[in-house]
Motif scaffolding. Structure first.
Motif, short mmCIF file in Angstrom:
data_model
loop_
_atom_site.label_atom_id
_atom_site.label_comp_id
_atom_site.label_asym_id
_atom_site.label_seq_id
_atom_site.Cartn_x
_atom_site.Cartn_y
_atom_site.Cartn_z
N ARG A 138 0.83 -1.21 0.00
CA ARG A 138 0.00 0.00 0.00
C ARG A 138 0.85 1.24 0.00
O ARG A 138 0.58 2.21 -0.72
N ARG A 139 1.89 1.22 0.80
CA ARG A 139 2.76 2.39 0.88
C ARG A 139 3.40 2.68 -0.47
O ARG A 139 3.42 3.82 -0.93
N LEU A 183 2.36 1.73 -3.41
CA LEU A 183 1.35 2.09 -4.39
C LEU A 183 0.93 3.55 -4.22
O LEU A 183 0.77 4.28 -5.20
N LEU A 184 0.80 3.99 -2.98
CA LEU A 184 0.45 5.39 -2.74
C LEU A 184 1.56 6.30 -3.26
O LEU A 184 1.30 7.29 -3.93
N GLU A 185 2.78 5.92 -2.96
CA GLU A 185 3.93 6.69 -3.41
C GLU A 185 3.95 6.79 -4.94
O GLU A 185 4.13 7.88 -5.51
N THR A 198 1.44 6.39 -7.01
CA THR A 198 0.28 7.14 -7.49
C THR A 198 0.51 8.64 -7.34
O THR A 198 0.17 9.43 -8.23
N LEU A 199 1.11 9.04 -6.23
CA LEU A 199 1.42 10.45 -6.02
C LEU A 199 2.42 10.94 -7.07
O LEU A 199 2.29 12.04 -7.60
N ASP A 200 3.40 10.11 -7.37
CA ASP A 200 4.38 10.49 -8.40
C ASP A 200 3.70 10.63 -9.76
O ASP A 200 4.02 11.54 -10.53
N GLU A 201 2.79 9.73 -10.05
CA GLU A 201 2.09 9.81 -11.33
C GLU A 201 1.22 11.05 -11.40
O GLU A 201 1.10 11.68 -12.45
#
Lengths: 246, 246
Positions: free
Chosen positions: B134-135, B137-139, B141-144
């Motif tokens: 999860r961590r 994936l969040l990272e 997604t934020l970069d994207e």
DNA sequence: CGAGTTTTTGAATGGTCTCAACTGGAGTGG
DNA sequence: CCACTCCAGTTGAGACCATTCAAAAACTCG
């Protein structure tokens, strides 16, 4: 996000999380009563005036939080002064970049904005321990990514007229949700943005924005009450003008 | 992502997660050995040919996963045929939308693409139990999201010449990282996209793309080996032409 | 009311698109 | 081996849409 104005205890009581207007959509939407208590302790409110800077690109941000009231613009400024808005945040949306110390864009209060703020460090510590916060934050980030990509289509492929209609459709959808239902014809809409801000959002000049609003008015799609308020006569026609048919 | 071609056990052994070329950047970057074992069991590989559809907008996707090799384009098609690319995925990037059953855009293999796939249901179950996944994936997604917003500036405010230069700079940065260091002058670059795909990415027509490449060549910034390979003579000049100075 | 700001309107310019033809390389088959 | 097709890319000419520059109009606030 420099200094945080703490409200009086009386005011604070008015803003108990349980009574919060964005309780069901903010980062804390999935948080249970125990977690809310923790958040209630570390949160603080701050109000920004129209045009006031919330965070500046490249600078460290000590706080992050949720929009409680008002509209926040995220934008990037090019060296020669060209500006592009890259996000528009409404009540419930999250302000601030997790996992990065500095703000990746300028955040400015469009109208009077109230934020529910958390100290970054404390919030990230809480985040590390709360699956509910993380889940909601991931969900919100994914939604924002979808919205950003949707907007890329507007910026890259739509005409000025379609851009204006697309922007108005966003406001129509928001207003429809707020009044709790379907987007009905005859809806009255307040434009939260100046012509310049709209131009920066749409990748146009203020003159073109003005002309296209005029064109939509002349074509009978909308009526202007004043420069910042209009009535949408046909939502279907506006959607048509926006160039999408979904 | 309809049918998944399962590799032979022999081939599978070649692709143990520990030996995976994107081990350090994919969703599984933070996963420990135990989690890797779980992932190794449910993963499968599939290769797509250039132009092959990986997922279609609006349709259900049974699998999600990581780009191991090649380039994947994400794009949206308007009713009248206008297309805007909204993302370009390279090895390590994640393909597929979590928390939504259907694909929000078309995903197409640009060149030969290999994906490391997981069945959506199983992956989401694993995700619910793994803070590491999860961590990461969040990272990601934020970069994207940051990348998408960066690109909004290109689409909304840059000229055709700046758009081309910006696109080439992305490739230069990627090539620099791949060769493990600084972006040096004289770098040779392979264009993974056709002129049409570049046009869809940049919000231009193929003719304008062609003309601007010609202009950059005439101005001595680049040399064309053939239509799909070029040499960048001055990275600084190219960055200058891209209109950003960071 | 008057100063400053925002918005609208006008005229001319110019960048990108449209439409059309041409070029060059890859693949095919006689 | 050459003629042929096909497709991607290039080049050219003209049209058009959004911008630029300029000025007027409308609104805000002291």
């Amino acid at each position: 996000m420099s200094t945080v104005v703490r409200l009086s205890e009386a005011r604070k009581a008015d803003l108990r999380c349980a009574l919060c207007p964005i309780r069901d959509r903010a980062v804390c939407a999935y948080s249970g009563p125990e977690e809310l208590k923790l958040l209630e302790v570390i949160k603080s409110y701050r109000t920004y005036q129209p045009g006031e800077e919330i965070a500046a690109m490249g600078e460290e941000t000590a706080h992050i939080g949720s929009v409680v009231q008002g509209t926040v613009s995220l934008s990037r400024l090019m060296a020669d002064g060209r500006r592009q808005m890259v996000g528009l945040l409404f009540p419930g949306d999250f302000v601030g970049r997790i996992m990065l110390p500095t703000a990746p864009y300028d955040a400015v209060a469009v109208d009077e904005v109230t934020l529910c703020l958390f100290e970054r460090r404390r919030f990230e510590r809480l985040l590390a321990e709360s699956p509910d916060l993380r889940r909601r934050l991931l969900e919100m980030t994914l939604d924002e990514l979808d919205a950003a990509r949707e907007w890329m289509v507007v910026l890259g492929r739509k005409t000025a007229r379609e851009k204006l209609a697309s922007f108005l459709m966003i406001l129509v959808r928001r207003a429809a949700i707020a009044t709790g239902g379907e987007a009905r014809d005859g809806l009255r809409i307040a434009l939260p943005l100046t012509r310049e801000a709209m131009a920066d959002y749409l990748g146009l000049t203020i003159e073109t924005v003005s002309r296209q609003i005029g064109a939509l008015r002349r074509d009978g799609l909308i009526t202007l009450e004043d420069a910042r308020h209009l009535v949408v006569h046909s939502v279907a026609a506006l959607r048509e003008a926006a160039g999408d048919d979904a």
